[in-house]
Write a protein that holds these residues in place. Structure first.
Motif, mmCIF file in Angstrom:
data_model
loop_
_atom_site.group_PDB
_atom_site.id
_atom_site.type_symbol
_atom_site.label_atom_id
_atom_site.label_comp_id
_atom_site.label_asym_id
_atom_site.label_seq_id
_atom_site.Cartn_x
_atom_site.Cartn_y
_atom_site.Cartn_z
ATOM 1 N N THR A 375 0.832 -1.212 0.000
ATOM 2 C CA THR A 375 0.000 0.000 0.000
ATOM 3 C C THR A 375 0.863 1.258 0.000
ATOM 4 O O THR A 375 0.548 2.243 -0.677
ATOM 5 C CB THR A 375 -0.929 -0.009 1.225
ATOM 6 O OG1 THR A 375 -1.712 -1.204 1.221
ATOM 7 C CG2 THR A 375 -1.860 1.190 1.203
ATOM 8 N N GLU A 376 1.976 1.224 0.751
ATOM 9 C CA GLU A 376 2.888 2.373 0.771
ATOM 10 C C GLU A 376 3.487 2.617 -0.615
ATOM 11 O O GLU A 376 3.663 3.773 -1.031
ATOM 12 C CB GLU A 376 3.998 2.127 1.790
ATOM 13 C CG GLU A 376 3.530 2.264 3.242
ATOM 14 C CD GLU A 376 4.608 1.887 4.244
ATOM 15 O OE1 GLU A 376 5.731 1.564 3.798
ATOM 16 O OE2 GLU A 376 4.333 1.916 5.458
ATOM 17 N N ASN A 379 1.050 4.459 -2.651
ATOM 18 C CA ASN A 379 1.040 5.881 -2.283
ATOM 19 C C ASN A 379 2.254 6.611 -2.848
ATOM 20 O O ASN A 379 2.158 7.764 -3.288
ATOM 21 C CB ASN A 379 0.998 6.024 -0.759
ATOM 22 C CG ASN A 379 -0.294 5.472 -0.165
ATOM 23 O OD1 ASN A 379 -1.316 5.424 -0.842
ATOM 24 N ND2 ASN A 379 -0.250 5.055 1.093
ATOM 25 N N GLU A 383 2.388 9.849 -5.362
ATOM 26 C CA GLU A 383 3.132 11.083 -5.049
ATOM 27 C C GLU A 383 4.023 11.497 -6.208
ATOM 28 O O GLU A 383 4.303 12.679 -6.396
ATOM 29 C CB GLU A 383 3.973 10.869 -3.796
ATOM 30 C CG GLU A 383 3.152 10.792 -2.504
ATOM 31 C CD GLU A 383 3.984 10.344 -1.318
ATOM 32 O OE1 GLU A 383 5.224 10.182 -1.498
ATOM 33 O OE2 GLU A 383 3.419 10.157 -0.225
#
Length: 824
Positions: A375-376, A379, A383
């Protein structure tokens, strides 16, 4: 059972199904017949087991550098001389009249009735200049080729075919139609999915004596490959070699890609590359990238790394495709550390990670259960301005589903829809699997129907998922029914289907049927791959056939197919189910000492097998190691609750349950059944019924085990009225009581000297089609003996045939001997 494996795998059809689940796709139980598919002369592993054939070890591939062999840039079929390179069409090398003919054909006002007139003008022009001289033939051929390619460029492929057939109908067609034209036409047919028509055209030209060259052969191979008819592609390649037609670099690259898609053993791929070298054909970047991709299916990360190094030594600079392919291999192999190193090297080289790069990394973390890290990464890519696509979301959704975190999976799905990302068939397949694995078959079939509403079409993976779900739930008739419907829908079973069927039938307890499917897979010409061997090993493991499992494992280690973590998992389960505890412990120590890195999937297996064998210390050790890696899943958490529950370690079980709730795991039926089992043996036995009610309120359907556990809780404590009430609720829910249900009542009544009631239960179970077993009558005989009523026990046996007309003399003798043993 073991002896049967020594014979050719000719087993009977599956036994009649015990139950039928009616779904919207109208599944019916049918014997599975092998599909008619072309066969390849590839020797599988399993039939060789008892002949002690030792396959040769795969040899490393040492690819030549461009300095050693001649090299020419890679080109694609049908675009070798295309100057447009995706730009607007330019009438390259068309004569003014040829250009005029093309413009007439692409004009919106063109009618097919005008085709003969337009093309006749072209031929008459060259014939009027003089009888078709060599120079004019070349010019006319170039115009015909240009017109057909132009029609293809403008997506008028049917018209291009009509032009080809018009020229072919002329008596002088062999002068005008060359192999370049044939190659382009075959390529067009392949792109339109008309590969059978392409093959028919190819064969008819050969029969007519047309001299087909390497480009025509390669076009047909490519057409088969692009339509997933890989075995046919290989057959054409071998026919091409037999006829002495020398493959080009393009041909080798295409067939290497086919080998990868077929999951060919690495030794076969090595042999093909060696053959390529021996003919003086040097690899290019595409060859290396394809070889790395070939390593995906078998999780051959070491081989992929070697090819990557060979590529650099050969003077080629890896590009984004190379790095993404290598990342994908590491992802499939659950090597997240190596995958991140590839990403760092990629960035050092100035290659910006793409959506494909991130998706490969996310897949690697999700496969290893590292969902927070996955999940990171999602993200991070957002970004950097990279928008997640359907693959990103579906990978995360599948990861959460596999871990048992249904709420998180649905949050990903809602985020996906909110972002305007349209689900694809892979998304729907993941949702089908999620609901099916939780026993929510109504919701599962709603998703199946939604596929059509979203203008999607079920693919082979959809059917495989349904087969997998029904197999995991022991629904053998539904497995056969889905397979029948799948074939009716026009899908030809491929390797993944056969692998799924082997796994499904073995999970249903139909071991012989699982082996029959393997035999039919071979008869269909499908080459077993690592997944196939792992599926067969898993089937052997469920039967506790550890000796046969060891033989396959040994053959695989000798080079036939490199074992991976799942292979070791199956061997562990084979030892556990075969009660070979010492062998299991020895293999466990080998794993911990480094024979293979104890990655998450192996640690999960160690938790499961040790829990199954009630080895508490070993189970906790594996679970602790798994917790350090941060990714226990629902199955391993259930195993911990199970072993703690069996040992009445209620506080420990509740610790795991709290961890599950805090971590977002959705308890499954296995979770609830383990908790009910724990409480049914405790002073707080009423809690088991409370949990049963919780299951119903949460929309899950309790199974036979659930009700049996609560019935046992009440019977064990002499609460027969409550036990009978649960029995009635069980029947009202549509479940059929099994022999364990009835035996629980019989044993409880007999233990309390209520022999009339016990015998009445036996009479009732026989009337309702449930056959008593040894435990049924043991309970009654033991009850009599416990209360020093041996004479009554003997009388019971003498009149047993009146109660059960199917009871055998041997059974009566066995029970009489049991009384004597108790008496003595």
């Amino acid at each position: 059972m073991t002896e049967k494996l020594a014979l050719p795998l000719l087993f009977s059809n599956p036994p009649p199904s015990k139950h039928q689940f009616l779904v919207q796709i109208h599944c019916h139980h049918q014997p599975i017949l092998p599909p008619t598919v072309s066969q390849l002369p590839i020797t599988p592993l399993l039939p060789n087991l008892l002949f002690n054939q030792q396959p040769s070890s795969p040899q490393p591939i040492h690819l030549p550098t461009p300095k050693n062999l001649s090299y020419r840039p890679r080109t694609r079929i049908g675009k070798a001389r295309d100057p447009n390179r995706g730009k607007p069409w330019s009438n390259h090398r068309l004569s003014p009249l040829g250009e005029q003919v093309l413009n007439s054909l692409i004009d919106p006002s063109f009618k097919m009735t005008e085709l003969d007139k337009i093309l006749s003008q072209l031929f008459e022009f060259y014939q009027e200049k003089s009888s078709l001289s060599s120079e004019n033939v070349d010019s006319l051929s170039m115009d015909v080729l240009g017109v057909i390619k132009g029609l293809g460029f403008y997506k008028k492929r049917d018209l291009a075919m009509a032009v080809f057939e018009w020229v072919r109908s002329r008596s002088d067609f062999e002068l005008v139609l060359n192999c370049s034209v044939v190659a382009v036409i075959i390529s067009m047919l392949g792109k339109d999915g008309k590969v059978s028509l392409a093959a028919s055209l190819f064969n008819n030209l050969k029969k007519d004596g047309f001299d087909l060259d390497v480009y025509a052969f390669t076009s047909l191979i490519t057409a088969y490959a692009s339509n997933r008819r890989y075995r046919d592609a290989v057959m054409v390649f071998r026919k091409m070699e037999e006829e002495g037609c020398k493959p080009t670099l393009i041909t080798y690259n295409v067939i290497l890609n086919v080998y990868g898609k077929m999951g060919m053993p690495w030794s076969e791929i090595s042999s093909l590359v060696e053959g390529m070298k021996s003919t003086g054909v040097a690899p290019d970047e595409y060859t290396y990238n394809t070889l790395i991709t070939c390593c995906r299916r078998g999780s051959l990360y070491e081989e992929a790394a070697q090819v990557f190094e060979d590529m650099k030594l050969a003077g080629f600079s890896p590009d984004k495709v190379t790095y993404n392919a290598l990342l994908d291999v590491y992802g499939k192999s659950r090597r997240t550390k190596e995958a991140m190193e590839v990403l760092r090297e990629m960035e050092i080289k100035g290659l910006s990670p793409s959506i494909v790069t991130y998706n490969s990394l996310i897949s690697a973390y999700a496969r290893d259960g590292l969902l927070r890290e996955a999940t990171e990464l999602k993200n991070q890519m957002m970004e950097k301005g990279i928008k997640p696509d359907v693959f990103t979301y579906t990978t995360l959704l599948s990861g959460f589903e596999k871990a048992g975190k249904d709420e998180s999976a649905m949050r990903v799905f809602e985020e996906m829809r909110a972002a305007g990302c349209k689900p694809n068939i892979c998304t729907f397949n993941a949702l089908i699997k999620m609901h099916g694995n939780r026993g929510k078959f109504a919701e599962m079939m709603k998703i199946f129907e939604e596929i059509k509403m979203c203008n999607c079409v079920p693919d082979i993976a959809t059917w495989n998922t349904l087969l997998l779900v029904f197999g995991q739930n022991g629904m053998d008739s539904e497995v056969s029914g889905v397979f029948k419907e799948m074939k009716k829908a026009g899908f030809v079973p491929e390797r993944d289907t056969f692998n799924t069927l082997i796994s499904a039938y073995s999970r249903c307890g139909s071991f012989e049927q699982a082996m029959a499917i393997y035999r039919r897979m071979l008869e269909a010409g499908v080459t077993p791959d690592l997944s196939s061997y792992n599926a067969v090993l898993a089937a052997l493991a469920r039967g506790g056939l550890w000796e046969q499992s060891e033989k396959i494992f040994s053959e695989m280690k000798d080079g036939r197919c490199k074992p991976n973590e799942l292979t070791y998992c199956s061997l562990l389960h084979a030892y556990a189910n075969g009660k070979e505890i010492e062998r299991m412990r020895a293999l466990t120590e080998e794993i911990y000492s480094g024979v293979t890195e104890p990655v998450s999937v192996l640690l999960k297996a160690l938790v499961l097998v040790n829990s199954k064998c009630d080895l508490l210390v070993e189970t906790e050790r594996a679970f602790l190691e798994l917790r350090k890696k941060g990714n226990p899943d629902l199955t391993t958490l259930n195993a911990m609750i199970s072993i703690y529950g069996r040992r009445q370690m209620i506080d420990k079980a509740n610790e795991i349950l709290n961890f599950m709730n805090e971590s977002g795991f959705s308890p499954s039926m296995a979770t609830y059944n383990s908790l009910m089992y724990m409480y049914s043996r405790s002073e707080n036995f009423q809690r088991s019924e409370e949990i049963l009610k919780e299951i119903v309120t949460k929309g899950l359907k309790p199974d036979v085990i659930s009700y049996n556990t609560v019935i046992y809780a009440y019977c064990r404590n002499g609460r027969m009225k409550e036990a009978s009430r649960i029995f009635s609720e069980m029947k009202d829910s549509g479940l059929v009581p099994d022999v364990i249900t009835y035996n629980t009542f019989v044993a409880s009544y007999a233990a309390d000297s209520m022999f009339e009631e016990a015998i009445e239960v036996v009479r009732y179970m026989i009337k309702n089609g449930c056959k008593p077993n040894k435990n049924t009558y043991n309970s009654i005989v033991d009850g009599y003996c416990k209360h020093n009523r041996q004479a009554d026990a003997s009388m019971f046996i003498s009149s047993l045939h009146e109660l059960d007309s199917h009871v055998s003399k041997d059974e009566e003798s066995r029970l009489s001997e049991r009384i004597m043993e108790k008496w003595s």
